[in-house]
Write an enzyme that holds these catalytic residues in place. Structure first.
Site, PDB file in Angstrom:
ATOM      1  CG  ASP A 142       2.580   6.807  10.819  1.00 30.65           C
ATOM      2  OD1 ASP A 142       1.866   6.301  11.710  1.00 30.65           O
ATOM      3  OD2 ASP A 142       2.142   7.642   9.998  1.00 30.65           O
ATOM      4  CG  ASP A 180      -1.874   5.060   3.358  1.00 32.31           C
ATOM      5  OD1 ASP A 180      -1.969   5.243   2.130  1.00 32.31           O
ATOM      6  OD2 ASP A 180      -2.758   5.405   4.159  1.00 32.31           O
ATOM      7  CG  HIS A 195      -1.960   1.027   1.251  1.00 32.55           C
ATOM      8  ND1 HIS A 195      -3.171   0.859   1.875  1.00 32.55           N
ATOM      9  CD2 HIS A 195      -2.008   2.275   0.717  1.00 32.55           C
ATOM     10  CE1 HIS A 195      -3.912   1.940   1.740  1.00 32.55           C
ATOM     11  NE2 HIS A 195      -3.216   2.823   1.037  1.00 32.55           N
ATOM     12  CG  HIS A 250     -11.146   4.329   3.109  1.00 32.94           C
ATOM     13  ND1 HIS A 250     -10.994   5.631   3.533  1.00 32.94           N
ATOM     14  CD2 HIS A 250      -9.909   3.899   2.755  1.00 32.94           C
ATOM     15  CE1 HIS A 250      -9.711   5.969   3.421  1.00 32.94           C
ATOM     16  NE2 HIS A 250      -9.034   4.936   2.958  1.00 32.94           N
ATOM     17  CB  ALA A 256      -3.427  13.536   3.681  1.00 31.88           C
TER      18      ALA A 256
END
Length: 378
Positions: free
Chosen positions: A245, A270, A60, A193, A304
């Protein structure tokens, strides 16, 4: 012309979920074997006591090095591919976003035509993150482009599509999932999502969903009376991935997830185009993103994507959880490779010679792809 046989010596070799000392790794384009002594005719690479493992695989990732998959140009893919070798990533799924059908098709076509010409990390195919998601959990995806699940326009690129993140509770999702499972079982279907409750999520695993995308993020939270998606994933033998992260998930949550999921946990980045770049203003799916101190946010504060590097994800898991080094390495090598059904992600005879050499701080020393050195630290 076949590559000359090479041998990596003096390594702490991470293989088969353990660390091997005093062994020699032989390879050309493929892994040949792990042996006790170095043959006289081999070209020697001295690891000088560093760690050696299979190359990392990112399922991803939207972008890095200033480029995004949705840029849909050969140059953009090359920029991402070249940046990733610095992080030990040897292969990845080019991840699209919830944008217009035309934009997504352009990205799919670009991957199809450009993937074989890349000089860095290998593009294994496409991960479609959306547009078949729940508008209530769109996150940094643009809700204006959310669609009802359909095979109509993606079927022409089904050979390129390796993974789809979708919400199983939306209209037509059940039919879509069952059809995909029957016709195209090679495509990993992942819940993400989504606002599915525990019961629907469990049902979706029976329909054909086998994975969960960036667990905890862009989904309903775990609650003791409504365990939701997280509870269903914890209760089921499905795989999941997580963004380690320390921004998207707290260290305690990372450790809890590891202790529950063990060898069903995959680390992903991501990452968006600001990966491997400096702080500043960037964009994601046409939306303005500010990157500051390791955090990427929309103007309203919504996360984001990330600027995480996969080697740093490993480091974070080792420093902040009870995960061992071999387990962490497996989560970005053997497990994602098995999920994709490819002969990568392991230092085994006949597997692709995708190899990474890294130090105790997880800084990358060398990245080798198909037997060729693609990155060497100065």
């Amino acid at each position: 012309m076949r590559l000359k046989m090479r041998a990596i010596i003096n390594a702490n070799m991470v293989a088969d979920k353990e660390i091997l000392e005093g062994k020699v790794l032989l390879f050309d384009e493929k892994i040949i074997d792990i042996v006790d002594r170095c043959p006289n005719d081999a070209e020697v690479i001295d690891a000088n006591g560093a760690y050696v493992s299979a190359g990392f695989i990112d399922l991803h990732i939207h972008g890095s090095g200033g480029a995004d998959v949705m840029d849909a140009t050969p140059k953009a893919l090359e920029m991402i591919s070249s940046a990733l070798v610095q992080t030990g990533t040897t292969a990845f799924l080019a991840t699209t976003m919830t944008m217009s059908t035309q934009n997504i098709l352009q990205a799919l076509e670009n991957v199809k035509t450009s993937k074989k010409s890349l000089a860095g990390a290998t593009v294994l195919g496409v991960h479609m993150e959306g547009p078949f998601i729940n508008v209530q959990k769109h996150g940094a995806q643009d809700r204006a482009y959310v669609q009802t699940p359909t095979l109509e326009w993606i079927e022409a690129y089904i050979d390129e599509i390796k993974m789809i993140t979708l919400a199983p509770e939306v209209e037509e999702a059940q039919t879509f999932i069952k059809t995909m499972q029957k016709k195209y079982p090679h495509v990993i279907l992942s819940i993400g999502h989504s606002d599915a409750d525990y019961e629907i999520c469990k049902q979706s695993f029976e329909w054909g969903i086998s994975h969960a995308t960036h667990l905890f993020n862009a989904m309903n939270p775990y609650h003791h009376r409504k365990p939701g998606i997280v509870g269903a994933v914890f209760d089921s033998p499905v795989t999941c991935d997580i963004i380690a992260d320390l921004v998207h998930t707290h260290p305690s949550t990372l450790d809890l997830t590891y202790r529950i999921k063990k060898d069903q946990l995959i680390l992903i980045t991501d990452s968006m185009r600001a990966g491997c770049m400096k702080n500043g203003i960037y964009d994601l799916g046409g939306q303005k993103v500010e990157v500051r101190e390791g955090k990427a946010s929309l103007e309203d504060g919504t996360l984001a994507g990330s600027v995480l590097k996969l080697n740093d994800a490993l480091k974070n898991m080792i420093l902040h959880t009870s995960m061992t080094l071999p387990e962490a390495v497996y989560s970005v090598t053997g497990l994602p490779a098995q999920k994709l059904g490819i002969k990568k992600g392991a230092l085994k005879s006949g597997y692709d010679a995708d190899i990474v050499i890294f130090d105790e701080d997880f800084s990358i020393i060398s990245t080798i792809i198909n037997g060729e050195i693609r990155y060497q630290r100065n």
